[in-house]
Design a protein around this motif. Structure first.
Motif, mmCIF file in Angstrom:
data_model
loop_
_atom_site.group_PDB
_atom_site.id
_atom_site.type_symbol
_atom_site.label_atom_id
_atom_site.label_comp_id
_atom_site.label_asym_id
_atom_site.label_seq_id
_atom_site.Cartn_x
_atom_site.Cartn_y
_atom_site.Cartn_z
ATOM 1 N N TYR A 275 0.820 -1.216 0.000
ATOM 2 C CA TYR A 275 0.000 0.000 0.000
ATOM 3 C C TYR A 275 0.850 1.262 0.000
ATOM 4 O O TYR A 275 0.440 2.294 -0.548
ATOM 5 N N THR A 276 2.061 1.209 0.588
ATOM 6 C CA THR A 276 2.908 2.409 0.549
ATOM 7 C C THR A 276 3.533 2.594 -0.834
ATOM 8 O O THR A 276 3.804 3.730 -1.247
ATOM 9 N N ARG A 277 3.719 1.499 -1.571
ATOM 10 C CA ARG A 277 4.208 1.651 -2.943
ATOM 11 C C ARG A 277 3.136 2.347 -3.797
ATOM 12 O O ARG A 277 3.456 3.175 -4.651
ATOM 13 N N LEU A 278 1.877 2.028 -3.554
ATOM 14 C CA LEU A 278 0.809 2.719 -4.267
ATOM 15 C C LEU A 278 0.790 4.205 -3.906
ATOM 16 O O LEU A 278 0.559 5.071 -4.766
ATOM 17 N N GLU A 279 1.040 4.524 -2.629
ATOM 18 C CA GLU A 279 1.087 5.920 -2.208
ATOM 19 C C GLU A 279 2.264 6.644 -2.876
ATOM 20 O O GLU A 279 2.147 7.823 -3.249
ATOM 21 N N LEU A 280 3.381 5.953 -3.036
ATOM 22 C CA LEU A 280 4.528 6.544 -3.724
ATOM 23 C C LEU A 280 4.184 6.835 -5.181
ATOM 24 O O LEU A 280 4.595 7.865 -5.728
ATOM 25 N N ARG A 281 3.461 5.922 -5.789
ATOM 26 C CA ARG A 281 3.071 6.136 -7.187
ATOM 27 C C ARG A 281 2.224 7.395 -7.323
ATOM 28 O O ARG A 281 2.380 8.178 -8.260
ATOM 29 N N ARG A 282 1.323 7.594 -6.362
ATOM 30 C CA ARG A 282 0.515 8.810 -6.387
ATOM 31 C C ARG A 282 1.379 10.049 -6.134
ATOM 32 O O ARG A 282 1.139 11.111 -6.718
ATOM 33 N N LEU A 283 2.400 9.902 -5.279
ATOM 34 C CA LEU A 283 3.284 11.031 -4.972
ATOM 35 C C LEU A 283 3.996 11.542 -6.217
ATOM 36 O O LEU A 283 4.217 12.749 -6.366
ATOM 37 N N ILE A 284 4.353 10.619 -7.120
ATOM 38 C CA ILE A 284 5.054 11.036 -8.335
ATOM 39 C C ILE A 284 4.073 11.291 -9.489
ATOM 40 O O ILE A 284 4.469 11.350 -10.656
ATOM 41 N N GLY A 285 2.807 11.457 -9.138
ATOM 42 C CA GLY A 285 1.797 11.839 -10.138
ATOM 43 C C GLY A 285 1.413 10.726 -11.074
ATOM 44 O O GLY A 285 0.997 11.001 -12.216
ATOM 45 N N ASP A 286 1.505 9.468 -10.610
ATOM 46 C CA ASP A 286 1.146 8.314 -11.445
ATOM 47 C C ASP A 286 1.914 8.299 -12.758
ATOM 48 O O ASP A 286 1.417 7.845 -13.793
ATOM 49 N N LEU A 287 3.173 8.769 -12.713
ATOM 50 C CA LEU A 287 3.985 8.819 -13.931
ATOM 51 C C LEU A 287 4.577 7.463 -14.297
ATOM 52 O O LEU A 287 5.040 7.271 -15.419
ATOM 53 N N GLY A 288 4.600 6.538 -13.339
ATOM 54 C CA GLY A 288 5.180 5.233 -13.618
ATOM 55 C C GLY A 288 5.263 4.388 -12.363
ATOM 56 O O GLY A 288 4.666 4.713 -11.325
ATOM 57 N N ALA A 289 6.016 3.293 -12.463
ATOM 58 C CA ALA A 289 6.163 2.354 -11.354
ATOM 59 C C ALA A 289 7.375 2.736 -10.514
ATOM 60 O O ALA A 289 8.495 2.790 -11.030
ATOM 61 N N PRO A 290 7.184 3.021 -9.206
ATOM 62 C CA PRO A 290 8.326 3.370 -8.359
ATOM 63 C C PRO A 290 9.159 2.134 -8.015
ATOM 64 O O PRO A 290 8.617 1.060 -7.747
ATOM 65 N N TYR A 291 10.491 2.310 -8.038
ATOM 66 C CA TYR A 291 11.406 1.211 -7.754
ATOM 67 C C TYR A 291 12.173 1.391 -6.441
ATOM 68 O O TYR A 291 12.581 0.411 -5.825
ATOM 69 N N LEU A 292 12.390 2.633 -6.027
ATOM 70 C CA LEU A 292 13.225 2.860 -4.848
ATOM 71 C C LEU A 292 13.121 4.327 -4.445
ATOM 72 O O LEU A 292 12.965 5.203 -5.296
ATOM 73 N N VAL A 293 13.216 4.575 -3.134
ATOM 74 C CA VAL A 293 13.371 5.938 -2.619
ATOM 75 C C VAL A 293 14.855 6.138 -2.321
ATOM 76 O O VAL A 293 15.524 5.234 -1.814
ATOM 77 N N LEU A 294 15.364 7.326 -2.636
ATOM 78 C CA LEU A 294 16.790 7.601 -2.457
ATOM 79 C C LEU A 294 16.981 8.886 -1.663
ATOM 80 O O LEU A 294 16.272 9.871 -1.878
ATOM 81 N N ARG A 295 17.948 8.852 -0.749
ATOM 82 C CA ARG A 295 18.413 10.081 -0.112
ATOM 83 C C ARG A 295 19.712 10.502 -0.793
ATOM 84 O O ARG A 295 20.647 9.712 -0.895
ATOM 85 N N LEU A 296 19.776 11.735 -1.264
ATOM 86 C CA LEU A 296 20.954 12.271 -1.936
ATOM 87 C C LEU A 296 21.496 13.434 -1.114
ATOM 88 O O LEU A 296 20.723 14.257 -0.616
ATOM 89 N N GLY A 297 22.804 13.508 -0.974
ATOM 90 C CA GLY A 297 23.365 14.615 -0.208
ATOM 91 C C GLY A 297 24.872 14.644 -0.270
ATOM 92 O O GLY A 297 25.522 13.671 -0.671
ATOM 93 N N VAL A 298 25.433 15.783 0.137
ATOM 94 C CA VAL A 298 26.882 15.949 0.175
ATOM 95 C C VAL A 298 27.417 15.200 1.379
ATOM 96 O O VAL A 298 26.983 15.432 2.518
ATOM 97 N N LEU A 299 28.358 14.302 1.150
ATOM 98 C CA LEU A 299 28.934 13.530 2.246
ATOM 99 C C LEU A 299 29.729 14.436 3.177
ATOM 100 O O LEU A 299 30.385 15.383 2.732
#
Length: 322
Positions: A275-299
């Motif tokens: 159910y959270t994967r479905l929520e992620l799909r809605r978060l990205i505007g139903d543009l496609g199938a979500p594969y992973l959440v990523l944190r990006l930042g300066v080490l």
């Protein structure tokens, strides 16, 4: 008549380089077969997380990252590479068609592959520059996937989604027992995440990191990841080949981030819970199938780089065909 070039040493070196690819809980769920004219990638279901990853999605992402490692190694050695991704076994077949002079850009890329690592501590206080983020988006798209950068207006929604997924998985005793088999301790068997690669406690972050249920030995780090950028890796399809390509794109993004002095932290729990994967799909505007959440930042340059996670010996991940 021109003598045929023996490709086996180059293919063997590429498979060896792929041993250092990232994988879910450092399970390294792949095996390579070196043929005289090709390199085959196979999934090892014995190292699949049966409870956490019953559909094999994280396994395929991991194998895709290893495939990208091998491709980069061959390109750095001057080989033109052709990849097949068949519907059955093997997952992929690499053909080294012709060898020429090594491309300096490919050599530099291979150096970043070797430098890539995972750091679960908080990132620094300097946000990634827009030009860097643009480069990461472009690297992802060149590899066959997409990257949705989570805006400040979506950050709390993402945090709630991740928290729900974490609570669901924390309540699953079988899943927690499985994690304990792969995480913590010294990990002398060549797989898993040792305590030396884990923070001593959960960092205080807006988007919750995975609680492995065991403390590590790395200092947690200061700050609350307020300068981090969060993103969703996604694509148009949800079949096996698309998940494999997503793993290749993940690694391509990670290598590009390493070149910019940035870190990547995968967060897979919201993908693993339906159910959270479905929520992620809605978060990205139903543009496609979500594969992973990523944190990006300066080490954080002041922090000591974590030691490399253990790796399986060559004879357990590389076979030589007759």
């Amino acid at each position: 008549m021109t003598a045929e070039i023996d490709r086996r040493p180059a293919l063997r070196d590429a498979a060896d380089a792929a041993r250092y690819a990232p994988s879910i809980h450092n399970t390294q769920p792949w095996k390579w077969t070196v043929h005289p004219d090709r390199l085959e990638l196979h999934a090892v279901t014995g190292r699949q997380l049966a409870v956490q990853d019953p559909d094999g999605h994280m396994l395929l992402l991991s194998c895709g990252a290893a495939l990208h490692h091998a491709r980069v190694a061959l390109a750095a050695a001057g080989w033109q590479v052709r990849v097949e991704r068949p519907a059955g076994d093997p997952l992929a077949v690499l053909h080294a068609d012709r060898q020429g002079a090594a491309d300096p850009a490919a050599v530099e890329l291979f150096e970043q592959v070797k430098a890539r690592h995972t750091d679960r501590r908080t990132v620094g206080d300097t946000p990634l520059a827009p030009a860097v983020l643009d480069d990461l988006v472009a690297a992802t798209e060149r590899a066959g996937a997409r990257l949705h950068l989570v805006g400040r207006d979506q950050l709390i929604d993402l945090a709630v989604i991740v928290e729900r997924a974490q609570k669901t998985e924390s309540a699953d005793e079988r899943l927690q027992e499985e994690i304990a088999e792969w995480v913590g301790g010294e990990r002398s068997g060549g797989t898993g995440i040792p305590a030396a690669n884990l923070p001593a406690g959960l960092p205080l972050t807006t988007v919750q990191e995975r609680d492995f249920g065991t403390a590590g030995t790395l200092p947690v780090g200061e700050g609350h990841d307020s300068a981090a950028t969060y993103a969703v890796l996604y694509g148009t399809g949800d079949d096996r080949v698309e998940w494999l390509r997503a793993g290749e794109a993940l690694n391509a993004l990670w290598v590009a981030a390493t070149a910019h002095g940035a870190g990547v932290l995968p967060l897979s729990s919201p993908i693993e819970v339906g159910y959270t994967r479905l929520e992620l799909r809605r978060l990205i505007g139903d543009l496609g199938a979500p594969y992973l959440v990523l944190r990006l930042g300066v080490l954080n340059e002041a922090s000591t780089k974590p030691s490399g996670t253990p790796r399986l010996p060559v004879d357990q991940v590389i076979d030589e065909a007759p």
